[in-house]
Design a protein around this motif. Sequence first.
Motif, PDB file in Angstrom:
ATOM      1  N   HIS A 230      14.532  10.090  11.579  1.00  0.00           N
ATOM      2  CA  HIS A 230      14.965   9.618  12.889  1.00  0.00           C
ATOM      3  C   HIS A 230      15.809   8.343  12.814  1.00  0.00           C
ATOM      4  N   GLY A 231      16.340   8.051  11.624  1.00  0.00           N
ATOM      5  CA  GLY A 231      17.344   7.004  11.494  1.00  0.00           C
ATOM      6  C   GLY A 231      16.838   5.592  11.340  1.00  0.00           C
ATOM      7  N   ALA A 232      15.562   5.419  10.925  1.00  0.00           N
ATOM      8  CA  ALA A 232      15.042   4.063  10.718  1.00  0.00           C
ATOM      9  C   ALA A 232      15.905   3.313   9.710  1.00  0.00           C
ATOM     10  N   LYS A 233      16.072   2.029   9.937  1.00  0.00           N
ATOM     11  CA  LYS A 233      16.849   1.206   9.010  1.00  0.00           C
ATOM     12  C   LYS A 233      16.214   1.216   7.623  1.00  0.00           C
ATOM     13  N   LEU A 234      14.890   1.116   7.588  1.00  0.00           N
ATOM     14  CA  LEU A 234      14.121   1.171   6.345  1.00  0.00           C
ATOM     15  C   LEU A 234      12.815   1.900   6.619  1.00  0.00           C
ATOM     16  N   SER A 235      12.347   2.650   5.637  1.00  0.00           N
ATOM     17  CA  SER A 235      10.989   3.210   5.711  1.00  0.00           C
ATOM     18  C   SER A 235      10.304   2.872   4.389  1.00  0.00           C
ATOM     19  N   VAL A 236       9.202   2.133   4.500  1.00  0.00           N
ATOM     20  CA  VAL A 236       8.563   1.530   3.335  1.00  0.00           C
ATOM     21  C   VAL A 236       7.081   1.896   3.320  1.00  0.00           C
ATOM     22  N   ASP A 237       6.548   2.211   2.126  1.00  0.00           N
ATOM     23  CA  ASP A 237       5.116   2.478   2.041  1.00  0.00           C
ATOM     24  C   ASP A 237       4.351   1.212   1.690  1.00  0.00           C
ATOM     25  N   GLY A 238       3.019   1.319   1.623  1.00  0.00           N
ATOM     26  CA  GLY A 238       2.177   0.145   1.497  1.00  0.00           C
ATOM     27  C   GLY A 238       1.806  -0.266   0.084  1.00  0.00           C
ATOM     28  N   PHE A 239       2.504   0.254  -0.922  1.00  0.00           N
ATOM     29  CA  PHE A 239       2.123  -0.102  -2.287  1.00  0.00           C
ATOM     30  C   PHE A 239       2.362  -1.584  -2.573  1.00  0.00           C
ATOM     31  N   GLY A 240       3.453  -2.116  -2.024  1.00  0.00           N
ATOM     32  CA  GLY A 240       3.721  -3.543  -2.207  1.00  0.00           C
ATOM     33  C   GLY A 240       2.650  -4.417  -1.586  1.00  0.00           C
ATOM     34  N   MET A 241       2.112  -3.965  -0.455  1.00  0.00           N
ATOM     35  CA  MET A 241       1.017  -4.695   0.196  1.00  0.00           C
ATOM     36  C   MET A 241      -0.201  -4.757  -0.721  1.00  0.00           C
ATOM     37  N   LEU A 242      -0.501  -3.640  -1.385  1.00  0.00           N
ATOM     38  CA  LEU A 242      -1.632  -3.593  -2.314  1.00  0.00           C
ATOM     39  C   LEU A 242      -1.453  -4.607  -3.441  1.00  0.00           C
ATOM     40  N   VAL A 243      -0.257  -4.651  -4.004  1.00  0.00           N
ATOM     41  CA  VAL A 243       0.016  -5.579  -5.112  1.00  0.00           C
ATOM     42  C   VAL A 243      -0.033  -7.027  -4.634  1.00  0.00           C
ATOM     43  N   GLU A 244       0.519  -7.288  -3.458  1.00  0.00           N
ATOM     44  CA  GLU A 244       0.565  -8.664  -2.954  1.00  0.00           C
ATOM     45  C   GLU A 244      -0.811  -9.197  -2.574  1.00  0.00           C
ATOM     46  N   GLN A 245      -1.658  -8.346  -1.962  1.00  0.00           N
ATOM     47  CA  GLN A 245      -3.006  -8.847  -1.638  1.00  0.00           C
ATOM     48  C   GLN A 245      -3.810  -9.073  -2.916  1.00  0.00           C
ATOM     49  N   ALA A 246      -3.538  -8.267  -3.945  1.00  0.00           N
ATOM     50  CA  ALA A 246      -4.199  -8.468  -5.239  1.00  0.00           C
ATOM     51  C   ALA A 246      -3.751  -9.791  -5.869  1.00  0.00           C
ATOM     52  N   ALA A 247      -2.490 -10.129  -5.678  1.00  0.00           N
ATOM     53  CA  ALA A 247      -1.965 -11.381  -6.232  1.00  0.00           C
ATOM     54  C   ALA A 247      -2.653 -12.593  -5.603  1.00  0.00           C
ATOM     55  N   VAL A 248      -2.923 -12.521  -4.302  1.00  0.00           N
ATOM     56  CA  VAL A 248      -3.636 -13.615  -3.627  1.00  0.00           C
ATOM     57  C   VAL A 248      -5.017 -13.793  -4.246  1.00  0.00           C
ATOM     58  N   ALA A 249      -5.697 -12.678  -4.474  1.00  0.00           N
ATOM     59  CA  ALA A 249      -7.034 -12.729  -5.069  1.00  0.00           C
ATOM     60  C   ALA A 249      -6.978 -13.283  -6.497  1.00  0.00           C
ATOM     61  N   PHE A 250      -6.052 -12.788  -7.290  1.00  0.00           N
ATOM     62  CA  PHE A 250      -5.942 -13.216  -8.695  1.00  0.00           C
ATOM     63  C   PHE A 250      -5.698 -14.720  -8.777  1.00  0.00           C
ATOM     64  N   THR A 251      -4.780 -15.211  -7.940  1.00  0.00           N
ATOM     65  CA  THR A 251      -4.453 -16.640  -7.953  1.00  0.00           C
ATOM     66  C   THR A 251      -5.658 -17.475  -7.526  1.00  0.00           C
ATOM     67  N   TYR A 252      -6.410 -17.001  -6.542  1.00  0.00           N
ATOM     68  CA  TYR A 252      -7.599 -17.742  -6.107  1.00  0.00           C
ATOM     69  C   TYR A 252      -8.645 -17.776  -7.224  1.00  0.00           C
ATOM     70  N   TRP A 253      -8.869 -16.620  -7.839  1.00  0.00           N
ATOM     71  CA  TRP A 253      -9.890 -16.536  -8.888  1.00  0.00           C
ATOM     72  C   TRP A 253      -9.525 -17.322 -10.148  1.00  0.00           C
ATOM     73  N   ARG A 254      -8.259 -17.231 -10.548  1.00  0.00           N
ATOM     74  CA  ARG A 254      -7.871 -17.767 -11.851  1.00  0.00           C
ATOM     75  C   ARG A 254      -7.090 -19.081 -11.784  1.00  0.00           C
ATOM     76  N   GLY A 255      -6.634 -19.453 -10.589  1.00  0.00           N
ATOM     77  CA  GLY A 255      -5.901 -20.716 -10.449  1.00  0.00           C
ATOM     78  C   GLY A 255      -4.504 -20.695 -11.024  1.00  0.00           C
ATOM     79  N   VAL A 256      -3.922 -19.505 -11.171  1.00  0.00           N
ATOM     80  CA  VAL A 256      -2.550 -19.390 -11.702  1.00  0.00           C
ATOM     81  C   VAL A 256      -1.725 -18.480 -10.789  1.00  0.00           C
ATOM     82  N   GLU A 257      -0.452 -18.821 -10.630  1.00  0.00           N
ATOM     83  CA  GLU A 257       0.455 -18.000  -9.840  1.00  0.00           C
ATOM     84  C   GLU A 257       0.927 -16.801 -10.660  1.00  0.00           C
ATOM     85  N   VAL A 258       1.234 -15.699  -9.979  1.00  0.00           N
ATOM     86  CA  VAL A 258       1.764 -14.521 -10.667  1.00  0.00           C
ATOM     87  C   VAL A 258       3.093 -14.113 -10.050  1.00  0.00           C
TER      88      VAL A 258
END
Length: 273
Positions: A230-258
């Motif tokens: 139907h002509g959406a400018k972008l259609s994106v799935d949620g895999f990036g969301m999964l990786v990004e929320q994991a990054a928040v957890a990893f950084t909190y647990w380990r004290g290092v940015e990814v």
Amino acid sequence: MDQYVVFGNPVGHSKSPAIHRLFAEQTGEQLEYSTLLAPLEDFANCALGFFKQGRGANVTVPFKEDAFRLCDQLTDRARRAGAVNMLTRLDNGGLRGDNTDGLGLVRDLTVNVGVSLKGKRILLLGAGGAVRGVIESLLEQEPASLIIANRTVEKAEQLAQIFAELGPVASSGFDWLEESVDIIINATSASLAGELPPIAASLIEPGVTVCYDMMYGKEPTPFCRWASEHGAKLSVDGFGMLVEQAAVAFTYWRGVEVDTAPVLKALRAEMAG
């Protein structure tokens, strides 16, 4: 070695161990991260048993509300969401709960996809735990409006009331909506069943509307296919969301940015293969 898990049922399909393994390789952190299949009727004892030694855990469906009830300490956003996707053992042996889903969604949209949410008209489909976990983070981006649409309108109304003090949030039934919006976020489970939320195609303004499905798979989800057709400018799935929320957890647990970009690229390639 510090131990971490993702609780779920089912959980064997989870990409979280692969994500955290790549984060650990990137940062030189030493840890073990695995899946843990929790019994549907006894999440609490399973989780408490793990935390006798374990340091932290992610929580996926259907246990986010069970995890919420288990916590001795909660972040404000987890308390408002009524659901927890991240558990950390405190020094006193208690459990701290957080909800990083909203942070993951916003970071994926704004950084990876390059979409600004400020001043935008956002439509959020669904009124379950997935929606509760992201409303606060979306409102922090100062959209012009955030409409929560659901088959059972009363559930959407309840959420709109809970979060009303944080920004311009309203509720709606699926079939009330006709006018186009800037961003549509599908947080229903329709894609898991190969179905579509019952919304009008007129909600998409061709070349303008961005469509985002919190679900993901090897192939485009039914919602993403519908959006593209139907002509959406972008259609994106949620895999990036999964990786990004994991990054928040990893950084909190380990004290290092990814750096999430190479992890996303590697796992997307692996899924495509």
